[in-house]
Motif scaffolding. Structure first.
Motif, short mmCIF file in Angstrom:
data_model
loop_
_atom_site.label_atom_id
_atom_site.label_comp_id
_atom_site.label_asym_id
_atom_site.label_seq_id
_atom_site.Cartn_x
_atom_site.Cartn_y
_atom_site.Cartn_z
N GLU A 66 20.96 64.88 27.54
CA GLU A 66 20.27 66.10 27.98
C GLU A 66 21.29 67.17 28.39
O GLU A 66 21.14 68.35 28.10
CB GLU A 66 19.34 65.79 29.17
CG GLU A 66 18.13 64.95 28.77
CD GLU A 66 17.39 64.36 29.98
OE1 GLU A 66 16.20 64.11 29.85
OE2 GLU A 66 18.04 64.14 31.04
N GLN A 67 22.35 66.70 29.06
CA GLN A 67 23.39 67.64 29.48
C GLN A 67 24.04 68.30 28.27
O GLN A 67 24.27 69.51 28.22
CB GLN A 67 24.46 66.91 30.32
CG GLN A 67 23.95 66.47 31.68
CD GLN A 67 24.90 65.52 32.38
OE1 GLN A 67 25.83 64.98 31.76
NE2 GLN A 67 24.67 65.29 33.66
N LYS A 68 24.33 67.45 27.27
CA LYS A 68 24.98 67.96 26.07
C LYS A 68 24.09 68.99 25.37
O LYS A 68 24.54 70.07 24.98
CB LYS A 68 25.31 66.78 25.13
CG LYS A 68 26.45 67.09 24.17
CD LYS A 68 26.87 65.86 23.38
CE LYS A 68 28.08 65.19 24.00
NZ LYS A 68 28.44 63.93 23.34
N ALA A 69 22.81 68.65 25.26
CA ALA A 69 21.86 69.55 24.59
C ALA A 69 21.79 70.88 25.35
O ALA A 69 21.78 71.96 24.75
CB ALA A 69 20.49 68.89 24.53
N ASP A 70 21.78 70.76 26.67
CA ASP A 70 21.69 71.96 27.50
C ASP A 70 22.90 72.88 27.29
O ASP A 70 22.78 74.09 27.12
CB ASP A 70 21.61 71.51 28.96
CG ASP A 70 20.80 72.48 29.80
OD1 ASP A 70 20.41 72.11 30.91
OD2 ASP A 70 20.58 73.63 29.34
N LEU A 71 24.09 72.26 27.30
CA LEU A 71 25.31 73.05 27.13
C LEU A 71 25.37 73.65 25.73
O LEU A 71 25.79 74.78 25.54
CB LEU A 71 26.55 72.18 27.41
CG LEU A 71 27.89 72.93 27.41
CD1 LEU A 71 27.91 74.05 28.44
CD2 LEU A 71 29.05 71.98 27.68
N GLU A 72 24.92 72.86 24.77
CA GLU A 72 24.94 73.34 23.39
C GLU A 72 24.06 74.59 23.26
O GLU A 72 24.36 75.51 22.52
CB GLU A 72 24.43 72.24 22.45
CG GLU A 72 24.64 72.55 20.98
CD GLU A 72 24.99 71.29 20.21
OE1 GLU A 72 25.83 71.37 19.30
OE2 GLU A 72 24.44 70.22 20.55
N MET A 78 31.76 75.89 24.41
CA MET A 78 32.41 75.03 25.40
C MET A 78 32.41 73.57 24.96
O MET A 78 33.27 72.79 25.35
CB MET A 78 31.75 75.17 26.76
CG MET A 78 32.09 76.50 27.40
SD MET A 78 31.34 76.74 29.00
CE MET A 78 32.54 75.99 30.08
N LEU A 79 31.49 73.20 24.13
CA LEU A 79 31.49 71.84 23.59
C LEU A 79 32.65 71.66 22.63
O LEU A 79 33.35 70.66 22.64
CB LEU A 79 30.18 71.57 22.85
CG LEU A 79 29.03 71.05 23.69
CD1 LEU A 79 27.78 70.96 22.85
CD2 LEU A 79 29.35 69.70 24.32
N VAL A 80 32.88 72.68 21.81
CA VAL A 80 33.99 72.64 20.87
C VAL A 80 35.30 72.54 21.63
O VAL A 80 36.15 71.71 21.35
CB VAL A 80 33.99 73.91 19.98
CG1 VAL A 80 35.14 73.87 19.01
CG2 VAL A 80 32.65 74.01 19.25
N GLN A 81 35.40 73.38 22.65
CA GLN A 81 36.61 73.41 23.46
C GLN A 81 36.91 72.05 24.06
O GLN A 81 38.06 71.63 24.13
CB GLN A 81 36.38 74.41 24.58
CG GLN A 81 37.62 75.03 25.18
CD GLN A 81 37.21 75.95 26.32
OE1 GLN A 81 36.10 76.47 26.36
NE2 GLN A 81 38.09 76.14 27.25
N GLU A 82 35.86 71.35 24.45
CA GLU A 82 36.03 70.04 25.06
C GLU A 82 36.76 69.08 24.12
O GLU A 82 37.69 68.40 24.50
CB GLU A 82 34.66 69.48 25.43
CG GLU A 82 34.73 68.20 26.22
CD GLU A 82 33.39 67.48 26.21
OE1 GLU A 82 32.35 68.13 26.06
OE2 GLU A 82 33.42 66.25 26.33
#
Ligand code: ZN
Length: 568
Positions: A66-72, A78-82
């Motif tokens: 859920e966190q990932k979906a939210d950030l996406e 920021m997901l890419v950066q991670e």
């Protein structure tokens, strides 16, 4: 910045932080990241922190997907950066040129080096290597009250153990004349003054932003006082202070001390000097004159950067780039010198190399390899904000490294006797390692064994067990001793237990280190002592050898009959 903007920024960083840490974000880390990115928000830090706390509570309730979906949804970049951050553990240095980078590791020789020092020196060295540059090891030894020769050696040894090779080793205390020269220069240009106010007055004035009269002293009086600091004045009678800004929001800038009198024997300089520069002054001057291009220190010092550059500006010295990274410590294992030292002073921990300690000699004694520490630190990388990585991460790296060469031996904890009727007397060959070629050992067995207390407890009359590598036993009777009957050699699907043959046993004491602190309190059960038997083969191992006691864990041999649990 509008409220909505702040809210959205906070949510992005909290989500990202949660994803980096198994779904649990931490407010302190997030605030550090945000302030690091937008220093102008420092003024609103309290307000932002309140907002962060609310969002952290909210986000930590979500699962990782859920966190990932939210950030996406709100910040896909920021997901890419991670991912990028994880691949390049150490990002490139800003303004770095090949062959011209100089980093420095400047420990104060006031204690034994620990995992936090390891992070600093390894990152300093890795950057020097990355740019084909140089690493300087500089002992920042300008407080003779705290420094000891023992600690210089401890730091040198620790660094050597880590495999770090500095290009140059020096002591700040060797540059005292130079530092005095710059001190005098600061008085000349009114960048500093000698203050003779009482310590409490200084403290009070700094708190309230009040200037003292010494600040307006003329040159003649200032120099007279400066001279007398070297000869006449008592310690605490006078200090040299930076002519800063007593009203500064950054309290570091409220006329901090640059020199103080310390009448104590210095481990290298003896009684040659009594006027000693503070950390801030010494660091600015030394970094600059040493040719340091990139100075790296932990975030705790961030507010001191303004002073660092102010001193350099006043003296018109060359300007290194100061960078911060997060301090490395483990949950429940503090690295603060005050805490570590007080454990020893209070006798709660006997020595710096106690296996519970985060010191390098403590970790070495526990059986952690220096290569594992390096790999661990590089895995964490540079940019991660104040997190306490789980010790498990280091342990799993270490486990992979020691597993292929650790002999497997039997160890029975809380031993109980097993007597086997009709037992064949034989010599049993046991492989020293399941995969690697490490040979076999031969054990003579007759009818009596030691087995682990926990295994004994599970036995019931009529049940059957296999003594690993030997034969099957049918249990007849359980009590203080277990009585069984030999029941064939063939492998069957029954529980397999380890054993130590009577007359082949060696008493082993195993120290099991645990976290020193639980909920900020000293953990009085942080060192468990386990007594049991191992096979006589263990006597062939030498200190520093690592064995895996099967179904117990990897242990480093500490001395004859004593081992330390490295990890499971
Ligand atoms: Zn004063």
């Amino acid at each position: 910045m509008t409220d909505d903007e702040t809210k959205s920024l906070v949510r992005k960083f909290v989500l990202k932080n949660a994803l980096e840490h198994d779904g649990k974000a931490r407010s302190d880390t997030v605030i550090a990241k945000i302030i690091g990115l937008k220093p102008e928000l420092r003024k609103e830090v309290r307000m932002i922190l309140d907002e962060i706390n609310v969002v952290v509570d909210d986000v930590n309730k979500l699962n990782i997907n859920e966190q990932k979906a939210d950030l996406e949804r709100i910040a896909p970049e920021m997901l890419v950066q991670e991912h990028k951050e994880q691949k390049n553990a150490l990002p490139p240095l800003p303004n770095a040129e090949m062959c011209k980078v100089v980093t420095r590791f400047p420990p104060e020789p006031n204690g034994y080096p620990h995992i936090g020092h390891a992070k600093a020196v390894i990152i300093d060295e890795e950057y020097a290597k990355m740019y084909d540059g140089k690493l300087i090891l500089r002992f920042d030894d300008t407080n003779p009250l705290k420094e000891k020769l023992e600690y210089y050696d401890a730091i040198k040894n620790g660094i050597e153990w880590l495999g770090v090779k500095p290009h140059m080793i020096k002591n700040t205390s060797d540059d005292m004349e130079l530092i005095y020269k710059y001190g005098t220069q600061m008085l000349e240009i009114d960048a500093a003054y000698v203050c003779m106010c009482a310590i409490n007055t200084i403290r009070e004035n700094r708190r309230n932003g009040v200037e003292c009269e010494c600040r307006h002293l003329d040159h003649g009086h200032n120099f007279e006082r400066w001279e007398k600091m070297f000869s006449e004045y008592e310690p605490s009678q006078a200090v040299v202070r930076f002519n800063g800004d007593m009203k500064s929001e950054n309290t570091v800038m409220r006329d901090p001390t640059l020199f103080r009198i310390i009448d104590a024997e210095h481990p290298l300089q003896g009684h040659k000097y009594r006027v000693w520069p503070t950390y801030d002054l010494a660091t600015s001057i030394e970094d600059s004159v040493d040719g340091v291009t990139h100075a790296i220190r932990t975030k705790e010092y961030e507010l001191r950067n303004e002073l660092y550059y102010a001193i350099i500006d006043k003296l018109q010295l060359r300007k290194p780039l100061m960078m911060e990274f997060s301090r490395l410590e483990f949950d429940g294992i503090p690295v603060s010198k005050r805490k570590i030292k007080s454990l020893i002073e209070e006798g709660l921990v006997k020595s710096w190399n106690d296996p519970r300690m985060p010191t390098l000699i403590g970790m070495k004694r526990r059986g952690i390899l220096p290569q594992a520490i390096r790999e661990f630190i590089l895995t964490l990388g540079f940019t991660k904000a104040n997190t306490k990585p789980p010790l498990d991460v280091l342990e799993s790296i270490n486990r992979k490294m020691i597993d292929p060469s650790s002999i497997r031996l039997f160890f029975v904890n809380n031993p109980t006797i097993l007597h086997v009727k009709n037992a064949p007397v034989k010599n049993i060959k046991i492989k020293n390692h399941p995969d690697a070629y490490m040979g076999v050992r031969e054990v003579k067995v007759n009818d009596t064994f030691y087995i682990a207390g926990d295994d004994a407890k599970k036995m019931k009359p009529g049940s059957e067990v296999r003594l690993i590598g030997a034969y099957n036993v049918k249990i007849d009777n359980v009590g203080e001793k277990i009585i069984g009957t030999y029941n064939g050699d063939e492998l069957r699907n029954i529980s397999k237990i380890q054993w130590v043959s009577k007359n082949n046993e060696v008493k082993m004491t195993i120290m099991v280190p645990k976290t020193l602190y639980v909920d900020e309190q000293y953990n009085s059960t942080s060192l468990e002592i386990i007594e049991g038997y191992s096979e006589s083969y263990v006597s062939r191992l030498k200190p520093d050898d690592i064995a895996q006691f099967i179904r117990f864990g990897f242990c480093r041999i500490d001395s004859t009959n004593v081992a330390i649990l490295t990890h499971r």
